[in-house]
Design an enzyme around this catalytic site. Structure first.
Site, PDB file in Angstrom:
ATOM      1  N   TYR A  98       0.822  -1.212   0.000  1.00  0.00           N
ATOM      2  CA  TYR A  98       0.000   0.000   0.000  1.00  0.00           C
ATOM      3  C   TYR A  98       0.853   1.257   0.000  1.00  0.00           C
ATOM      4  CZ  TYR A  98      -4.276  -2.681   1.076  1.00  0.00           C
ATOM      5  OH  TYR A  98      -5.338  -3.537   1.033  1.00  0.00           O
ATOM      6  N   SER A 141     -13.836  -4.307  -0.087  1.00  0.00           N
ATOM      7  CA  SER A 141     -14.564  -3.649  -1.171  1.00  0.00           C
ATOM      8  C   SER A 141     -16.077  -3.850  -1.049  1.00  0.00           C
ATOM      9  CB  SER A 141     -14.082  -4.167  -2.542  1.00  0.00           C
ATOM     10  OG  SER A 141     -14.297  -3.209  -3.548  1.00  0.00           O
ATOM     11  N   GLY A 171     -23.339   4.880  -5.291  1.00  0.00           N
ATOM     12  CA  GLY A 171     -24.222   5.532  -6.256  1.00  0.00           C
ATOM     13  C   GLY A 171     -23.627   6.754  -6.916  1.00  0.00           C
TER      14      GLY A 171
END
Length: 394
Positions: A94, A277, A286
């Site tokens: 990461y 996730s 959305g």
């Protein structure tokens, strides 16, 4: 390095050192008696371990690319100190998207916050890279799950995190060939020589016995992999995997809910699912329904996670958003409340690039879906069972 039986010993901080440290066999009374007030902080036992993890886990993979060190500290303080979350997930590779230039920044941001906190306040999970990466190791070798590389990975993580031990070390992706991150079905033509399961477990055993790692787990793994690890651990007295970190969301369900769910069930191997996730890269919030969202991950990194942007997933997201609206919820609330409700899930890993997003994510765990809402979700699922695998032009 202090030898300790970390798998059984309660921990308490004993004072500042160059690394955040703990001693064994001392009561963890302060941490144990805290009563979480938010659902996100509710503790659940992780597999066969003695780890009691919050059912919300703070993901960190954007720290160092999309988020600054100050952002990371703000998120950590809100999640851990204000909300009672005790579980942090990172990885040696990461932040994401990974690069040699940014690798390790995420861990450094965590350590600079953690140095002023009691080490036993958090359960710290990280990951050792599976097959393929070429800039993580000092000698430039491809990453493999061998004893030498696991030790190098763990020492690097300990150094960056400035701690003496890792609570949970996970194999980030398999050493052997498997389809990953939305890839097509298994193809025997792609098989290659790999490090045996036994050799991998013996490599992980070394860092456990050295007191550097408390428990081990896997990520992006299959039913076959979980069974092989579990069988060898039982037969040979090697460390048992206690967790599996796989993608799991309203859009990505069937890959876990059939044979893999059975294999990991408490009656079988008792391997706890850490669902990553849960918002499908943010698409289930959305925010992409009306087109690209300015400043969002899919906009900043073109081509990133195209399985969510160039597939029937977009249509499915629109229908789930309608379900959320019908029940007075935001799409984010619907997706995270559903994930929390699944028996398979021990902890759901959330990530955010703003404090506003983080607050909504953590608050979503206080929502319990009605039976009607679950039925509406299942109706959409029957229509879009595996939407990320179907291109838009199908």
């Amino acid at each position: 390095m202090l030898e300790r039986n970390l798998a059984r010993a309660p921990q308490i901080v004993v004072g500042p050192r160059s690394r955040a440290t703990c001693r064994p066999f001392v009561c963890r009374a302060a941490a144990a008696t805290e009563i979480p007030t938010l659902a996100a902080a509710k503790r659940k036992k992780l597999g066969d371990s003695e780890l009691l993890v919050s059912q919300c886990c703070l993901g960190t993979m954007t720290w160092g690319v999309q988020n600054t060190e100050a952002d990371a500290h703000t998120q950590l303080s809100y999640a851990i100190n204000d909300s009672g979350v005790n579980f942090i997930d990172t990885a040696e590779i990461y932040p994401v998207p990974p690069s040699a230039e940014t690798q390790g920044k995420t861990d450094q941001y965590i350590s600079s916050w953690l140095k002023d906190q009691p080490r036993d306040k958090v359960i710290l999970a990280t990951k050792v890279a599976g097959f393929g990466n070429k800039y993580l190791r000092k000698n430039g070798e491809q990453t493999r799950i061998t004893a030498e590389q696991v030790e190098e990975s763990v020492e690097g993580s300990l150094s960056r995190l400035k701690t003496d031990y890792i609570d949970l070390l996970q194999v980030h992706w398999p050493d052997r060939y498997v389809p990953l991150f939305g890839a097509a079905a298994y193809d025997p033509a792609n098989e290659r020589e790999d490090v045996s399961f036994e050799e991998q477990l013996r490599a992980l055993e070394k860092v456990v016995k050295a007191g550097k790692v408390r428990y081990i787990g896997v990520s992006n793994e299959t039913s076959y992999g979980v069974m092989r690890f579990a069988q060898l651990a039982e037969q040979m007295g090697l460390p048992k995997i206690v967790s599996i970190q796989n993608s799991y969301s309203l859009l990505v369900r069937s890959g876990f809910e059939t044979d893999l769910a059975e294999v990991c069930a408490p009656r079988q191997t008792n391997v706890g699912l850490l669902a990553y996730s849960p918002l499908a890269g943010g698409s289930l919030s959305g925010k992409y329904i009306d087109g690209p969202a300015e400043g969002s991950r899919f906009t900043i990194f073109p081509g990133y996670m195209e399985r969510y942007t160039k597939s029937l997933a977009k249509q499915a997201v629109g229908m789930y958003a309608e379900v959320a609206k019908k029940h007075g919820l935001t799409p984010t609330q619907l997706a995270l409340a559903w994930c929390k409700s699944r028996w398979q899930v021990t902890s759901t890993i959330i990530g955010a690039t703003s404090l506003e997003q983080l607050k909504e994510n953590i608050g979503s765990f206080d929502i319990d879906l009605s039976e009607e809402a679950v039925k509406d979700i299942d109706r959409v699922y029957k229509q879009f069972r595996d939407p990320t695998t179907k291109p838009l032009d199908d």
